[in-house]
Design a protein around this motif. Structure first.
Motif, short mmCIF file in Angstrom:
data_model
loop_
_atom_site.label_atom_id
_atom_site.label_comp_id
_atom_site.label_asym_id
_atom_site.label_seq_id
_atom_site.Cartn_x
_atom_site.Cartn_y
_atom_site.Cartn_z
N PHE A 26 46.42 -26.66 26.09
CA PHE A 26 46.51 -27.89 26.90
C PHE A 26 45.24 -28.34 27.07
O PHE A 26 45.21 -29.31 28.05
CB PHE A 26 47.50 -27.84 27.84
CG PHE A 26 47.34 -26.69 28.88
CD1 PHE A 26 46.48 -27.22 29.94
CD2 PHE A 26 47.65 -25.66 28.75
CE1 PHE A 26 46.33 -26.03 30.86
CE2 PHE A 26 47.58 -24.74 29.71
CZ PHE A 26 46.62 -24.76 30.98
N ILE A 27 43.99 -27.79 26.81
CA ILE A 27 42.68 -28.12 26.96
C ILE A 27 41.99 -28.12 25.76
O ILE A 27 42.30 -27.12 24.96
CB ILE A 27 42.15 -27.50 28.30
CG1 ILE A 27 41.48 -26.00 27.77
CG2 ILE A 27 42.81 -27.48 29.40
CD1 ILE A 27 40.58 -25.82 28.94
N ARG A 28 40.97 -28.97 25.72
CA ARG A 28 40.13 -28.80 24.56
C ARG A 28 39.33 -27.55 24.29
O ARG A 28 39.37 -27.00 23.02
CB ARG A 28 39.33 -30.01 24.38
CG ARG A 28 38.61 -30.12 22.90
CD ARG A 28 37.78 -31.47 22.66
NE ARG A 28 38.58 -32.64 23.01
CZ ARG A 28 38.32 -33.66 24.11
NH1 ARG A 28 37.03 -33.47 24.60
NH2 ARG A 28 39.17 -34.43 24.16
N SER A 29 38.50 -27.14 25.32
CA SER A 29 37.80 -26.01 25.31
C SER A 29 37.79 -25.19 26.67
O SER A 29 37.55 -25.83 27.60
CB SER A 29 36.44 -26.48 24.85
OG SER A 29 35.48 -25.09 24.87
N ARG A 30 37.62 -23.93 26.70
CA ARG A 30 37.69 -23.30 28.06
C ARG A 30 36.06 -23.23 28.22
O ARG A 30 35.88 -22.89 29.69
CB ARG A 30 38.00 -21.65 27.64
CG ARG A 30 37.01 -20.90 26.81
CD ARG A 30 37.57 -19.76 26.49
NE ARG A 30 38.86 -19.72 25.62
CZ ARG A 30 39.33 -18.47 25.37
NH1 ARG A 30 38.91 -17.38 25.62
NH2 ARG A 30 40.60 -18.81 24.50
N GLN A 31 35.20 -23.92 27.61
CA GLN A 31 33.81 -24.01 28.19
C GLN A 31 33.38 -25.47 28.55
O GLN A 31 32.41 -25.67 28.73
CB GLN A 31 32.97 -23.54 26.91
CG GLN A 31 33.09 -22.15 26.62
CD GLN A 31 32.15 -21.59 25.72
OE1 GLN A 31 31.89 -21.99 24.39
NE2 GLN A 31 31.45 -20.54 25.96
#
Length: 369
Positions: free
Chosen positions: A348-353
């Motif tokens: 549910f998010i594009r990237s953990r970074q």
């Protein structure tokens, strides 16, 4: 479960877990509790970091934003094959990673997530494969013992890939191995083989006063896993199914017509079989009520530590509707939950970074906004 394309998903449909817990005095749903056991909730899974060499480290700013949004728990898969040798560098990496997550304010489920090779080993020689798991926990228990029992929860083995009787014996051995060094940590376990609701129904709890049973929910698989791309399952050939749905839903009829026009009776029959009863919020609620009765009967808290919808070809509204329905059914039955997963195929998010690219509709479905 591990997100595509790197690790294979399971076969059968995995239903939900539930529990009947006493009312907690802790704020919000931070902990659903029985008399003795605090149950972490409002979480997500974070594979692809400490379960492999060279895994992708989450940015502190991203973790802080997720914590501020209201997420409270992270289920953290680790690979037993990477720790069983007792390599100090790997153990230090896991310990430091967990300390960082706890420092941001998260509870952590330390999930022993078997590799594909270990799953295959269980098919060849269950005793030898079980020995590898025990060896991994013998190394990891030193890490767990040095971490706060109020925040860190060792999970004995994800989706135990063996017969029930074999798992019950191994489960007791793993618990004893951990208890030798970690007398206060809450132990988490799930039933063999897929952690489905039908499997916990005839599975007794551990002989331990500080435990949580954990179950997974992906029903119906034709919806939650449509367009999967990591094996030859007919699920890979199913697309654009909605939720909620019945056999008479126009979108379902269109999908079935397209499948049969190409001669794909296998995929069409799978959709029809899973629609033998309608896909509705009421059906989900009934699944959770069933497993809550198991919890009440055995006096053992249960959590739902995997549920999710693959984002490859489902419409956003149906995806969020299913997630919301599962989360609401869980909370209505006092069931803690952690979503599978953060930023891969089910994410549910594009990237953990990055702090950009958060899916607001999915976060609202999970956290109730």
């Amino acid at each position: 479960m591990t997100s595509p394309p790197k690790v294979s998903r399971r076969h059968a449909l995995a239903l939900a877990a539930g529990a009947l817990f006493a009312t907690s005095l802790l704020p919000r749903s931070a902990a659903l509790a029985t008399t003795a056991t605090r149950v972490p909730t409002r979480g997500f899974n974070l594979p692809g970091w400490l379960d492999r060499n060279g895994g992708l480290v989450p940015a502190t700013a991203t973790l802080e934003k997720l914590r501020q949004a209201g997420f409270e728990t992270i289920r953290l898969p680790v690979n037993g094959d990477l720790v069983s040798s007792g390599d100090p560098a790997m153990l230090r990496r896991i310990q430091n990673g967990i300390r960082d997550l706890v420092g941001v304010g998260f509870s952590v489920l330390l999930d022993m997530h078997p590799s594909g090779e270990l799953v295959a080993a269980f098919r060849r020689d269950p005793d030898a494969a079980g020995g590898r798991v025990l060896q991994a926990w013998t190394a990891l228990r030193v890490v767990v013992a040095d971490l706060p029992a109020a925040s860190v929860y060792p999970e004995l083995l994800n989706e135990p890939p063996m017969e029930r009787s074999t798992w019950l014996a191994l489960r007791e051995q793993i618990a004893a191995t951990l208890r030798a060094s970690c007398p206060l940590h809450t132990l988490v376990w799930g039933p063999a083989r897929f952690q489905g609701i039908w499997e916990i129904a005839d599975t007794p709890p551990l002989a331990d006063g500080n435990q949580i049973a954990a179950v997974h929910y992906y029903a119906p698989m034709a919806f939650t896993h449509q367009c999967e791309n990591w094996d030859a399952s007919p699920l890979a050939r199913i697309a654009n199914l909605p939720f909620p749905a019945t056999r008479g839903t126009p979108a379902v009829s269109q999908v079935l017509s397209k499948l049969r026009a190409t001669g794909d009776e296998e995929a069409a029959n799978l959709v029809e079989d899973e629609l033998s009863a309608p896909w509705t919020e009421a059906r989900i609620a009934a699944d959770f009520a069933d497993v809550a009765r198991w919890s009440a009967t055995h006096g053992c808290p249960v959590m739902l530590n995997e549920f999710g919808v693959l984002n490859f070809c489902v419409d956003a509204e149906s995806r969020a509707s299913w997630v919301r329905a599962v989360r609401k059914a869980a909370e209505a039955n006092h069931v803690a939950w952690t979503y599978w997963e953060l930023d891969q195929g089910f994410g549910f998010i594009r990237s953990r970074q990055s702090v950009e690219g958060f899916d607001g509709s999915m976060i609202a479905a999970l956290l109730g906004g």
